[in-house]
Enzyme design. Structure first.
Site, mmCIF file in Angstrom:
data_model
loop_
_atom_site.group_PDB
_atom_site.id
_atom_site.type_symbol
_atom_site.label_atom_id
_atom_site.label_comp_id
_atom_site.label_asym_id
_atom_site.label_seq_id
_atom_site.Cartn_x
_atom_site.Cartn_y
_atom_site.Cartn_z
ATOM 1 N N ASP A 106 0.871 -1.171 0.000
ATOM 2 C CA ASP A 106 0.000 0.000 0.000
ATOM 3 C C ASP A 106 0.918 1.235 0.000
ATOM 4 O O ASP A 106 2.145 1.129 0.094
ATOM 5 C CB ASP A 106 -0.945 -0.020 1.207
ATOM 6 C CG ASP A 106 -2.171 0.862 0.971
ATOM 7 O OD1 ASP A 106 -2.142 1.682 0.029
ATOM 8 O OD2 ASP A 106 -3.147 0.744 1.731
HETATM 9 C C1 BGC Z 1 -5.034 3.222 0.349
HETATM 10 C C2 BGC Z 1 -5.229 2.191 -0.737
HETATM 11 C C3 BGC Z 1 -5.115 2.829 -2.094
HETATM 12 C C4 BGC Z 1 -3.779 3.533 -2.183
HETATM 13 C C5 BGC Z 1 -3.504 4.134 -3.527
HETATM 14 C C6 BGC Z 1 -3.822 4.078 0.131
HETATM 15 O O1 BGC Z 1 -3.807 5.171 0.999
HETATM 16 O O2 BGC Z 1 -4.949 2.555 1.595
HETATM 17 O O3 BGC Z 1 -6.470 1.557 -0.579
HETATM 18 O O4 BGC Z 1 -5.280 1.876 -3.088
HETATM 19 O O5 BGC Z 1 -3.722 4.545 -1.195
HETATM 20 O O6 BGC Z 1 -4.218 5.268 -3.767
#
Ligand code: BGC
Length: 775
Positions: A295
């Site tokens: 993530d």
């Molecule tokens: C979130 C994810 C997301 C990623 C990319 C993160 O802050 O937890 O769910 O896919 O950002 O935008």
């Protein structure tokens, strides 16, 4: 109130498009010859790559168009030229994406195409209901169809990879991201996960209208302590495997191309660096052979978790089985040195690079790097009328009727209707959280939807009545990502009076209250799960007018509605319904669509009951059934002195404008043996005045086990469409496969003995047949 005429149309079955349902992973359509060719291609390419280029494939910067964390990337273009970027995300638009792909293709040494990702969570520009709402439809055709539409739009606009589905089970309404998942149940969650993956990926990932899915957040992100985002998770393996893992596994079984590691720790090790999770469970036990992405800055965050410096945590992630580093550049900055120092191996780097290249191969990017992103096609496909019609239908099917006294709904197509509430004229908040590509300003507001669809015969008058919250400071926090709430700073008495005046001139009040869009979602945890006081005061004031009140509830989480539920005549939970919100809500309010959504998550009476979920264990001192139902406190039993044990609205609950009667249940064999399949059936009759749909639910309880077993578990459901007066027999097949669970040794098997088979309209209202299944 004037005598008003009922409008005649109540929708029958939802209008499915001609699209064919996918029922198998895309990989199962690949021939042996294709696989051989792919292996040879990727091996050949790997052999040509330098160490830097291999590490470059593992690097996923954000374009900076939209950031969720602290870090931003610099010099992306330069890095692409040097072969130091594997993919890019948060960049929007076919032309922009094409231009960046061109840099990789024309300026980098090996011309390896980039993969372009985005959070296409519940639709692209055409936005569908938030995932919790989508799950409330219990309609897997629609779930799949919504993902297929999202894929078609995103692909036309240049995106080849979505960070969806989010399949984190959650029983924690304080956690804002409960809105992004399918609720509390592993079975329903698994069905949704599977169908989202099929919808995005189709039968062939390389087609121009399919994109790669990414199941997230692996794992257990929905179980953070106290509902605070990113918080510590600690859970037994038995619980993980039986209750939290199934939806991730369902996505893997459906052939999901990628997996995103979660921010939280699992067993004391952050998921991003957890080898047991990312390799032993995911790859060895479940056979996943795609790639794992972190993530956003997940590797770097392991420094704060206390796992070492950037070099240490990057090595930890790679060795755990992570292949791609989102944003943080830990891999890019440290893996070379770690290799020189013997802290990671060449084989580990090669394997990660190979997995990224294989995904690009399956996406067809080596054959045609520009296959995603066609500005002409995008101008036709994206936010098309056809797609918005699908979204309108899905939105209407996701709505849950929670109360309807004296059949106040559906509304009559005449007279005057007051439309009151802080968001009734607000487009920006209709699409809900995580709708990064949405055309927020073009989402249909409630007032617009009502006026456009029924304004010919009905007079609509509207007022704001109250702000989302008395606190301006809080309201500003809630209005994140540009989702402004149009705060009205006049004294609250003035707002209330305006609303009361409007109500007094009307036959019925439609009062839209609840949360604004970004009160749920990432980093949107709340310690209260009530509707803010400003809106409760508005409801109370309107109640004094004596007009019937229909509450349209906007929410991204289960709210505690105890302090308001007796005041209105009806409550329609519309979640955040997407681009077509206002149209879909109007369709349901005026009976063009008969509501058939059911709650995918328990609504508690109060926050103190949390976590509260239907598939709980029994304890050694359960409260008796009678006491539970009557809410009688008993000392030395598992209950509260000041609150009932039961929720306000149970899992699976939802009313209809019609009435469905269940016949007595029949079970084909109450003493089955071995691998037999038995049938449990009921006949459901629509005895009400409207055509409509009912979600018939099957639950099973394993009465005696080698580990304690839940009081009931959802094991099947069928959404049946019944014309008024019509009856249908609904049959569930039950085999030992449905009785399996992970025991204390994490062996997945069933145990012979007594079971309760239950069928009903929600998790609380069921009929029960006892069976005894021998080996
Ligand atoms: C979130 C994810 C997301 C990623 C990319 C993160 O802050 O937890 O769910 O896919 O950002 O935008």
């Amino acid at each position: 109130m004037k005598k008003l005429i009922l409008i005649a149309t109540i929708a029958l079955a939802p209008c499915f498009s001609a699209q064919e349902m996918v029922t198998k992973p895309y990989q199962s359509y690949q021939t042996e010859a294709y696989k051989v060719k792919k292996k040879a291609f990727v091996e050949n390419l790997l052999a040509k790559m330098t160490l830097d280029e291999k590490i470059g494939q593992l690097n996923l910067p954000s374009s900076g168009d939209f950031t969720t964390g602290q870090a931003t990337n610099s010099d992306i273009g330069k890095k692409i030229e040097q072969g130091l970027v594997g993919g890019l995300f948060n960049i929007k638009g076919a032309e922009k994406i094409k231009a960046v792909q061109k840099v990789a293709l024309e300026k980098s040494r090996l011309k390896i195409p980039l993969i372009f990702g985005m959070d296409v969570i519940h639709g692209y520009e055409t936005t569908f209901p938030i995932p919790l709402g989508l799950a409330a439809s219990w309609d897997m055709n629609l779930v799949q169809q919504s993902a297929a539409v999202a894929a078609k739009e995103a692909a036309a606009d240049g995106i080849s990879w979505t960070f969806s589905p989010m399949t984190d089970i959650s029983r924690e309404p304080r956690w804002g991201r409960i809105s992004e998942g399918s609720g509390e149940d592993p079975y329903l969650g698994s069905e949704v996960a599977k169908n989202m993956v099929y919808g995005y990926q189709g039968k062939d990932l390389s087609l121009k209208n399919t994109i790669m899915a990414c199941v997230k957040h692996f794992a257990l992100y929905g179980a953070g302590e106290a509902g605070r985002d990113y918080n510590t998770v600690d859970m037994s393996h038995v619980r993980m495997f039986n209750e939290y893992f199934p939806p991730y596994k369902a996505a893997v079984d459906a052939g999901v191309g990628s997996v995103m590691a979660s921010f939280n720790e699992v067993d004391g090790i952050p998921a991003t660096g957890n080898k047991w999770l990312q390799t032993e469970v995911l790859r060895k036990m479940w056979g996943f052979d795609g790639f794992v992405v972190t993530d956003y800055t997940g590797i770097n965050e392991m420094i704060e978790h206390g796992m070492g410096d950037l070099q240490q945590v990057s090595a930890l992630a790679l060795k755990a089985g992570v292949d791609m580093d989102m944003v943080g550049e830990g891999f890019l900055k440290t893996l070379k040195q770690s290799l020189e120092e013997g802290k990671v191996t060449q084989a580990e780097i090669d394997l990660a690079a190979k997995r990224i290249l294989e995904a690009k191969y399956d996406l067809g990017l080596f054959e045609d790097p520009y296959r995603y992103g066609d500005a002409k096609l995008a101008s036709k496909e994206v936010f098309s009328k056809e797609n918005r019609n699908v979204a309108r239908n899905v939105a209407a099917q996701s709505m849950v009727l929670m109360k309807n006294e004296n059949n106040i709904l559906p509304l009559k197509n005449s007279g005057t209707v007051a439309v009151i509430g802080p968001l009734v004229n607000n487009s920006l908040n209709m699409t809900g959280t995580w709708s990064v590509a949405a055309k927020h300003g073009e989402a249909v507001s409630l007032v617009k939807g009502l006026q456009d669809n029924f304004g010919k015969d009905v007079k609509f008058v509207s007022a704001k009545g109250a702000n989302i919250d008395y606190s301006e400071k809080l309201e500003n926090v809630y209005a994140a990502h540009g989702k402004l709430t149009d705060r009205d700073n006049r004294p609250k008495e003035v707002l209330l009076k305006e609303a009361v005046d409007v109500a007094n001139k009307s036959d019925v009040v439609v009062l839209a209250i609840g949360e604004s869009a970004e009160m749920s979602g990432e980093s949107s945890s709340r310690t209260e799960i009530d509707i803010p006081q400003s809106q409760i005061d508005l409801l109370k004031e309107l109640k004094k007018t004596g007009k019937p009140i229909v509450v349209v509830l906007f929410t991204g989480r289960p709210l505690a509605l105890t302090n308001m539920k007796d005041l209105p005549d009806a409550i329609l939970n519309v979640w955040f319904a997407g681009s077509e919100a206002g149209n879909a809500i109007s369709d349901v309010l005026f009976g063009k669509v008969n509501p058939s959504g059911k709650l995918p998550v328990t609504f508690p009476r109060s926050l103190g009951q949390v976590p509260i979920y239907y598939n709980h264990k029994n304890t050694g001192r359960p409260l008796g059934a009678d006491q539970t139902e009557k809410c009688v406190y008993e000392r030395f039993r598992s209950n509260y002195m000041d609150e009932c044990n039961t929720p306000l609205y149970p899992f699976g609950f939802g009313l209809s404008y019609s009435k469905f009667d269940y016949s007595a249940m029949s079970v084909s064999d109450v003493n089955p043996k071995g691998n037999q399949t038995i049938q449990a059936s009921v006949t459901v009759t629509n005895s009400g005045n409207y055509d409509g749909a009912e979600v018939v639910q099957l639950y099973i309880r394993d009465k005696v086990g080698s580990i304690t077993r839940p009081v009931k578990e959802l094991k099947g459901f069928q959404k049946v469409y019944l014309k008024k007066g019509e009856s249908k027999k609904v049959t569930f097949n039950i085999s030992p496969e449905d009785l399996k669970f992970y025991n204390n040794a994490l062996k997945y098997d069933w145990e012979a003995g007594e079971f309760d088979v239950m069928i009903g309209t929600n998790s609380d209202e069921v009929q029960l047949t006892k069976i005894n299944w021998t080996k």
